[in-house]
Design a protein around this motif. Structure first.
Motif, PDB file in Angstrom:
ATOM      1  N   MET A 213       0.823  -1.200   0.000  1.00 51.87           N
ATOM      2  CA  MET A 213       0.000   0.000   0.000  1.00 51.87           C
ATOM      3  C   MET A 213       0.864   1.260   0.000  1.00 51.87           C
ATOM      4  O   MET A 213       0.527   2.261  -0.646  1.00 51.87           O
ATOM      5  CB  MET A 213      -0.948   0.005   1.197  1.00 51.87           C
ATOM      6  CG  MET A 213      -1.929   1.174   1.219  1.00 51.87           C
ATOM      7  SD  MET A 213      -2.900   1.303  -0.302  1.00 51.87           S
ATOM      8  CE  MET A 213      -3.832  -0.222  -0.219  1.00 51.87           C
ATOM      9  N   VAL A 214       1.979   1.219   0.714  1.00 50.64           N
ATOM     10  CA  VAL A 214       2.909   2.354   0.683  1.00 50.64           C
ATOM     11  C   VAL A 214       3.363   2.594  -0.753  1.00 50.64           C
ATOM     12  O   VAL A 214       3.383   3.731  -1.238  1.00 50.64           O
ATOM     13  CB  VAL A 214       4.123   2.100   1.603  1.00 50.64           C
ATOM     14  CG1 VAL A 214       5.163   3.202   1.431  1.00 50.64           C
ATOM     15  CG2 VAL A 214       3.688   2.008   3.057  1.00 50.64           C
ATOM     16  N   LEU A 215       3.721   1.511  -1.446  1.00 54.64           N
ATOM     17  CA  LEU A 215       4.141   1.613  -2.840  1.00 54.64           C
ATOM     18  C   LEU A 215       3.035   2.223  -3.700  1.00 54.64           C
ATOM     19  O   LEU A 215       3.277   3.141  -4.496  1.00 54.64           O
ATOM     20  CB  LEU A 215       4.514   0.230  -3.367  1.00 54.64           C
ATOM     21  CG  LEU A 215       4.749   0.098  -4.875  1.00 54.64           C
ATOM     22  CD1 LEU A 215       5.915   0.959  -5.317  1.00 54.64           C
ATOM     23  CD2 LEU A 215       4.983  -1.360  -5.251  1.00 54.64           C
ATOM     24  N   ALA A 216       1.812   1.730  -3.526  1.00 52.94           N
ATOM     25  CA  ALA A 216       0.699   2.210  -4.346  1.00 52.94           C
ATOM     26  C   ALA A 216       0.431   3.693  -4.122  1.00 52.94           C
ATOM     27  O   ALA A 216       0.234   4.456  -5.083  1.00 52.94           O
ATOM     28  CB  ALA A 216      -0.554   1.399  -4.030  1.00 52.94           C
ATOM     29  N   ASP A 221       0.902   9.324  -5.999  1.00 50.56           N
ATOM     30  CA  ASP A 221       1.307  10.701  -5.737  1.00 50.56           C
ATOM     31  C   ASP A 221       2.268  11.206  -6.816  1.00 50.56           C
ATOM     32  O   ASP A 221       2.152  12.336  -7.303  1.00 50.56           O
ATOM     33  CB  ASP A 221       1.967  10.769  -4.351  1.00 50.56           C
ATOM     34  CG  ASP A 221       2.152  12.198  -3.863  1.00 50.56           C
ATOM     35  OD1 ASP A 221       1.447  13.096  -4.350  1.00 50.56           O
ATOM     36  OD2 ASP A 221       3.011  12.406  -2.985  1.00 50.56           O
ATOM     37  N   VAL A 222       3.226  10.356  -7.204  1.00 51.54           N
ATOM     38  CA  VAL A 222       4.175  10.715  -8.254  1.00 51.54           C
ATOM     39  C   VAL A 222       3.440  10.989  -9.566  1.00 51.54           C
ATOM     40  O   VAL A 222       3.709  11.977 -10.255  1.00 51.54           O
ATOM     41  CB  VAL A 222       5.217   9.584  -8.437  1.00 51.54           C
ATOM     42  CG1 VAL A 222       6.000   9.784  -9.733  1.00 51.54           C
ATOM     43  CG2 VAL A 222       6.178   9.545  -7.258  1.00 51.54           C
ATOM     44  N   TYR A 263       7.472  -6.284   3.229  1.00 57.33           N
ATOM     45  CA  TYR A 263       8.690  -5.754   2.605  1.00 57.33           C
ATOM     46  C   TYR A 263       8.519  -5.728   1.094  1.00 57.33           C
ATOM     47  O   TYR A 263       8.056  -6.695   0.480  1.00 57.33           O
ATOM     48  CB  TYR A 263       9.907  -6.620   2.953  1.00 57.33           C
ATOM     49  CG  TYR A 263      11.192  -6.159   2.303  1.00 57.33           C
ATOM     50  CD1 TYR A 263      11.968  -5.148   2.882  1.00 57.33           C
ATOM     51  CD2 TYR A 263      11.640  -6.723   1.105  1.00 57.33           C
ATOM     52  CE1 TYR A 263      13.146  -4.720   2.279  1.00 57.33           C
ATOM     53  CE2 TYR A 263      12.822  -6.298   0.507  1.00 57.33           C
ATOM     54  CZ  TYR A 263      13.567  -5.301   1.093  1.00 57.33           C
ATOM     55  OH  TYR A 263      14.727  -4.877   0.509  1.00 57.33           O
ATOM     56  N   VAL A 264       8.913  -4.602   0.487  1.00 57.58           N
ATOM     57  CA  VAL A 264       8.935  -4.458  -0.967  1.00 57.58           C
ATOM     58  C   VAL A 264      10.201  -3.693  -1.353  1.00 57.58           C
ATOM     59  O   VAL A 264      10.592  -2.727  -0.681  1.00 57.58           O
ATOM     60  CB  VAL A 264       7.691  -3.699  -1.488  1.00 57.58           C
ATOM     61  CG1 VAL A 264       7.869  -3.309  -2.952  1.00 57.58           C
ATOM     62  CG2 VAL A 264       6.433  -4.546  -1.345  1.00 57.58           C
ATOM     63  N   LYS A 291       6.390  10.229   2.307  1.00 56.44           N
ATOM     64  CA  LYS A 291       5.044  10.688   2.673  1.00 56.44           C
ATOM     65  C   LYS A 291       4.079   9.512   2.762  1.00 56.44           C
ATOM     66  O   LYS A 291       3.278   9.415   3.708  1.00 56.44           O
ATOM     67  CB  LYS A 291       4.558  11.690   1.626  1.00 56.44           C
ATOM     68  CG  LYS A 291       3.161  12.230   1.862  1.00 56.44           C
ATOM     69  CD  LYS A 291       2.786  13.201   0.744  1.00 56.44           C
ATOM     70  CE  LYS A 291       1.346  13.671   0.880  1.00 56.44           C
ATOM     71  NZ  LYS A 291       0.978  14.594  -0.248  1.00 56.44           N
ATOM     72  N   ALA A 292       4.142   8.593   1.802  1.00 60.63           N
ATOM     73  CA  ALA A 292       3.245   7.441   1.793  1.00 60.63           C
ATOM     74  C   ALA A 292       3.480   6.537   2.992  1.00 60.63           C
ATOM     75  O   ALA A 292       2.525   5.994   3.573  1.00 60.63           O
ATOM     76  CB  ALA A 292       3.422   6.655   0.502  1.00 60.63           C
TER      77      ALA A 292
END
Length: 397
Positions: A213-216, A221-222, A263-264, A291-292
């Motif tokens: 979810m952090v990645l998504a 945002d990017v 972990y990713v 931020k994520a």
């Protein structure tokens, strides 16, 4: 006396048939050395350097370097260098080149490998024709580099003292022979580790912290900020891309769907002709990931965290039109009946690092088309022009 185009074509077909994807160049290196010896280059003038011992990823062999002494009225002129890379992208593994009129195409569903077996063919033909025609020329260094396709590593780690102090260099890579590339884009490579917290996704998902979810959220945002793909901010332009996403030790990111991903690992790159703007794009990714991570919390209020690393993979450059190497390139293209197309490349070139090492370098094409795709093909008319151009460059005072 004209170039022996049949022999030049035969060499190209010979080199295309040798597999040598990036990092595994030993076989093509041996084939190039054999072809050079057959063309009359003494075995003692052909050597491998030890760049592979300094490259931080597995590399079978070093760069192949050839030293040709000057001849005739030009024997004491300043040394010049010709260069190309001998590796291909992994998609070229299993290629089966075949002739189709004035094209070379592929009988297999792979990339062909014209990038950069064309360059290899041009430079071996250069050495062969200088010998065959007994032409006057200055001292020449020929460099066949390794691992260009995976990071310009061979050119990055070549020792300048091994090159014999050339005053200028001519690189062969993609496109038509009339392309005179006097600059190229630079690139940052970045990687981010995203640390979450594992939990049973079906029983207690609220206790987990999803690194997925952090990645998504970071990538959303990017994208919303205009930092993904083609990036335009006022007069500044660049590109960015997100590469492989893996879990620990290169495994898939989250091996079970009923476990919150803890972990990713993600890799990406940012490019621009402006080094500061490339770093600005990279920083936009860094800020988005940080931020994520703070936004994804579990029921205990704990958040994810990230470890972001970035480095300059290669530096952008743009040479002045007034430099001797550029003038020589333009004159040579014109002399063989071409129209010089002065440009800056949007991809990285070995020239990025050779210029960084202090040798001004112009890059030409050699007939490669649709490179890095299964539709790749080679224009033999352009390849012949590239061979003629190399000979013209070597003979120009």
């Amino acid at each position: 006396m004209p170039i022996d185009t049949q022999a030049a074509k035969d060499r190209l077909m010979r080199f295309l048939a040798i597999e040598g994807v990036t990092g595994k160049e030993a076989a093509i290196g041996r084939e190039l050395a054999a072809a050079l010896r057959e063309s009359g280059v003494p075995a003692g003038a052909i050597r491998l350097d030890d760049a592979n011992t300094r490259i931080p990823v597995p590399t079978e062999t070093g760069n192949l370097i050839v030293d040709l002494p000057g001849r005739g009225a030009m024997h004491n002129h300043p040394r010049i260098m010709f260069m190309t890379h001998m590796d291909t992208v992994p998609l070229c593994a299993g290629a089966k080149p075949k002739l189709s009129g004035r094209k070379i195409v592929n009988a297999a569903k792979t990339a062909l490998g014209g990038d950069n077996r064309c360059g290899c063919g041009v430079l071996v033909t250069l050495a062969a024709e200088l010998k065959r025609q007994k032409l006057d020329h200055p001292p020449i260094t020929i460099l066949f580099s390794v691992r260009e396709e995976s990071g310009l590593w061979g050119a990055r780690h070549v020792k300048t003292e091994d090159l014999g102090s050339p005053v200028m260099a001519f690189n062969y890579d993609g496109g038509p022979a009339s392309n005179v590339s006097i600059g190229a884009v630079g690139a940052d490579r970045w990687q981010v580790e995203i640390f979450g917290r594992a939990s049973h996704a079906g029983v207690a998902p609220e206790r987990g912290i999803s690194s997925t979810m952090v990645l998504a959220l970071a990538l959303a945002d990017v994208k919303a900020g205009g930092w993904f793909g083609k990036v335009v901010k006022g007069k500044r332009q660049g590109t960015s891309n997100v590469g492989p996403v893996t879990g620990g030790d290169g495994r898939p990111a989250g091996e079970a769907s009923n476990v919150v991903t803890d972990y990713v690992h993600v890799r990406g790159e940012c490019r621009s002709h402006d080094a500061k703007f490339a770093r600005a794009i990279t920083n936009a990714y860094k800020t988005a990931f940080e931020k994520a991570a703070k936004r994804v919390k579990n029921s205990d209020g704990k958040t994810g965290r990230v470890k972001f690393k970035a480095e300059t993979d290669y530096y952008p450059f743009r040479m002045k039109d007034s430099l001797p190497v550029v003038k020589r390139a333009i004159e040579a293209v014109s002399a063989i009946g071409g129209t010089p197309n002065i440009r800056s490349a949007n991809g990285g070139l070995d020239a990025n690092w050779i210029v960084r090492h202090g040798v001004p370098t112009v890059t030409f094409g050699a007939g490669q088309n649709e490179v890095h795709t299964v539709d790749e093909w080679i224009n033999l008319d352009e390849y012949d022009r590239a061979c003629a151009l190399a000979l013209q460059l070597a003979r120009t005072p």
